[in-house]
Design a protein around this motif. Structure first.
Motif, PDB file in Angstrom:
ATOM      1  N   ARG A 262     -55.262  82.087 -11.885  1.00 25.00           N
ATOM      2  CA  ARG A 262     -55.578  83.530 -12.041  1.00 25.00           C
ATOM      3  C   ARG A 262     -54.247  84.465 -12.557  1.00 25.00           C
ATOM      4  NH1 ARG A 262     -59.378  85.932 -12.772  1.00 25.00           N
ATOM      5  NH2 ARG A 262     -60.492  84.741 -11.304  1.00 25.00           N
ATOM      6  N   GLY A 263     -52.952  84.014 -12.020  1.00 26.51           N
ATOM      7  CA  GLY A 263     -52.001  84.857 -12.462  1.00 26.51           C
ATOM      8  C   GLY A 263     -51.977  86.169 -11.904  1.00 26.51           C
ATOM      9  N   SER A 264     -50.718  86.690 -11.686  1.00 25.37           N
ATOM     10  CA  SER A 264     -50.625  88.190 -11.041  1.00 25.37           C
ATOM     11  C   SER A 264     -49.785  89.037 -11.926  1.00 25.37           C
ATOM     12  CB  SER A 264     -50.024  87.796  -9.666  1.00 25.37           C
ATOM     13  OG  SER A 264     -49.811  89.071  -8.977  1.00 25.37           O
TER      14      SER A 264
ATOM     15  N   ARG B 280     -53.224  92.626 -21.075  1.00 26.43           N
ATOM     16  CA  ARG B 280     -53.723  91.795 -19.947  1.00 26.43           C
ATOM     17  C   ARG B 280     -54.814  92.698 -19.022  1.00 26.43           C
ATOM     18  NH1 ARG B 280     -51.347  86.894 -19.037  1.00 26.43           N
ATOM     19  NH2 ARG B 280     -49.198  86.597 -20.109  1.00 26.43           N
TER      20      ARG B 280
ATOM     21  N   PHE C 188     -44.948  89.383 -14.497  1.00 25.85           N
ATOM     22  CA  PHE C 188     -46.013  88.738 -14.322  1.00 25.85           C
ATOM     23  C   PHE C 188     -45.417  87.123 -13.782  1.00 25.85           C
ATOM     24  CE2 PHE C 188     -49.138  85.556 -16.305  1.00 25.85           C
ATOM     25  CZ  PHE C 188     -50.140  86.076 -15.839  1.00 25.85           C
TER      26      PHE C 188
ATOM     27  N   ALA D 225     -47.089  83.703 -13.594  1.00 29.30           N
ATOM     28  CA  ALA D 225     -48.559  82.741 -14.058  1.00 29.30           C
ATOM     29  C   ALA D 225     -48.810  81.975 -12.948  1.00 29.30           C
ATOM     30  CB  ALA D 225     -47.752  81.970 -15.291  1.00 29.30           C
TER      31      ALA D 225
ATOM     32  N   THR E  38     -52.533  81.545  -7.962  1.00 28.45           N
ATOM     33  CA  THR E  38     -54.051  81.074  -8.280  1.00 28.45           C
ATOM     34  C   THR E  38     -55.142  81.634  -7.096  1.00 28.45           C
ATOM     35  OG1 THR E  38     -53.279  78.950  -6.827  1.00 28.45           O
ATOM     36  CG2 THR E  38     -53.248  78.766  -9.173  1.00 28.45           C
TER      37      THR E  38
ATOM     38  N   PRO F 163     -55.708  89.004 -14.554  1.00 28.62           N
ATOM     39  CA  PRO F 163     -55.072  88.606 -13.515  1.00 28.62           C
ATOM     40  C   PRO F 163     -55.310  89.541 -12.372  1.00 28.62           C
ATOM     41  CG  PRO F 163     -53.814  90.035 -14.882  1.00 28.62           C
ATOM     42  CD  PRO F 163     -55.014  89.789 -15.432  1.00 28.62           C
TER      43      PRO F 163
ATOM     44  N   LYS G 113     -58.352  92.323  -7.793  1.00 25.00           N
ATOM     45  CA  LYS G 113     -58.795  91.277  -8.313  1.00 25.00           C
ATOM     46  C   LYS G 113     -59.976  90.901  -8.726  1.00 25.00           C
ATOM     47  CE  LYS G 113     -58.410  87.456  -5.849  1.00 25.00           C
ATOM     48  NZ  LYS G 113     -59.796  86.949  -5.873  1.00 25.00           N
TER      49      LYS G 113
END
Length: 372
Positions: A84-86, A122, A136, A138, A141, A237, A249
């Motif tokens: 997912r990434g944030s 993004r 960010f 990475a 999840t 993300p 999300k």
């Protein structure tokens, strides 16, 4: 039948602990509602990140990581984690709020600063004038919460554990041979009781004659909204907004948004507050490019905390065979595998989990007796 372990509460904490304990003895899990995980687990859209929560919580998350990445053979049919990434963005004047996130970065779990242009690429629905800085992560999840919870229950049954729903506990009595646990319709006996009753854990403790741990249930609201036309939703993300508790999300082709509220409330079948929803919708339209035309679904869940916001895991020193597993706050899904293994080790060997010991956490750090 006299069970070795009786677990009260079928959410993620109770289900995971029952699964681990069933490898060591007979287990009965009692759930008050018609379905396990109704109140908190079933209303969670959890992410996995090691860089979230207080230091003790982050170490517990680290101890859970191997289970999530490589669960036992046959435990589940699909991966528990998916990429997912944030992205965390700061509006002008809130840039300093990103510094703690950058400070939490570590090898393998990097948090990196990205340019405003990268952030907008993004997440195209961010307002350019409201993004002054961004970071960010990475390795964040998505967790398959339903799959994880059901796999614990399935594994428990495969280990000959029993699960009974619609069995609200109304009395607990300690006798010479162990505990008698009564519901409105049945009575069960066990050598040990594991109190994993979520927001109701202090109420269960009171029935057993235990001193309270000061558990406070807090409401967390969420809504589902449409993303702007043309948005690559699967590629987005998770998005946090520094200086606020608001986050977004992707969720099944739409966006889930939350104000990140933590409103103290009595344990109950909690419902979202309409004012919280209205304020969130207004904020999203002012601070992002998302047109909130309708809200097809909203809900609320309970997150449960003690004073130091560290989970409560361990035996009550005044009640033989009464074990607390409560107060996981907003981190319960992430911490479940590690805390379940810790519970099993304490209940069967009276020793902390080796994985937690290796990370500098002993049983005193989580013990309910620290709160009295």
């Amino acid at each position: 039948m006299i069970y070795d372990f009786l677990v009260i509460g079928g959410g993620i904490s109770g289900a995971s602990a029952a699964y681990e304990l069933a490898s060591q003895g007979s287990v009965l899990l009692l759930e008050a509602e018609k379905s396990a995980g109704y109140h908190s687990t079933g209303r969670s859209a959890a992410l996995f990140t090691r860089n979230y929560g207080a230091p003790t919580v982050r170490r517990i998350n680290a101890a859970s990581a191997p289970f999530f990445k490589s669960p036992p053979v046959g435990f589940c049919d699909t991966p528990l984690l998916s990429p997912r990434g944030s992205l965390t963005v700061a509006a002008p004047g809130d840039e300093v709020a990103l510094e703690p996130l950058l400070a939490a970065s570590e090898p393998g779990e990097e948090v990196v600063r990205v340019t405003v242009d990268e952030a907008l690429e993004r997440v195209p629905f961010l307002r350019p004038e409201r993004v002054a800085d961004a970071v960010f992560e990475a390795n964040v999840t998505d967790i398959d919460v339903a799959g994880l919870h059901q796999s614990f229950l399935k594994g428990l049954r495969a280990r000959r554990g029993a699960v009974l729903t619609s069995q609200r506990v109304v009395a607990l009595e300690r006798g010479a041979g162990g505990w008698t646990v009564k519901t409105a319709s049945e009575s069960h006996e066990a050598g040990m009781v594991i109190n994993a009753a979520g927001a109701w854990a202090d109420q269960i403790g009171k029935l057993a004659g235990a001193k309270p741990i000061g558990l406070v249930a807090k409401r967390r609201t969420a809504i589902i909204i449409d993303a702007p036309d043309g948005t690559d939703i699967p590629g987005l993300p998770a998005v946090d907004f520094a200086g606020t508790d608001i986050y977004l999300k992707p969720d099944a082709g739409k966006l889930m948004a939350s104000p990140g509220d933590a409103t103290p409330i009595e344990p109950q079948d909690v419902q979202p507050d309409e004012m919280d929803i209205a304020i969130l919708a207004d904020w999203l339209q002012r601070e992002t490019l998302i047109p909130v035309k309708r809200i097809p679904h909203s809900w609320a869940g309970l997150r449960n905390f003690v004073a130091d916001e560290v989970p409560v895991v361990g035996f009550d020193d005044e009640l033989e065979g009464f074990f607390w597993l409560a107060g996981q706050g907003g981190y319960g899904i992430m911490m479940a595998p590690a805390l379940a293994q810790h519970t099993m080790h304490l209940c069967t060997a009276n020793q902390p989990s080796p994985s937690l010991i290796a990370l500098g956490i002993d049983d005193d750090a989580l013990s309910p007796n620290r709160l009295r």
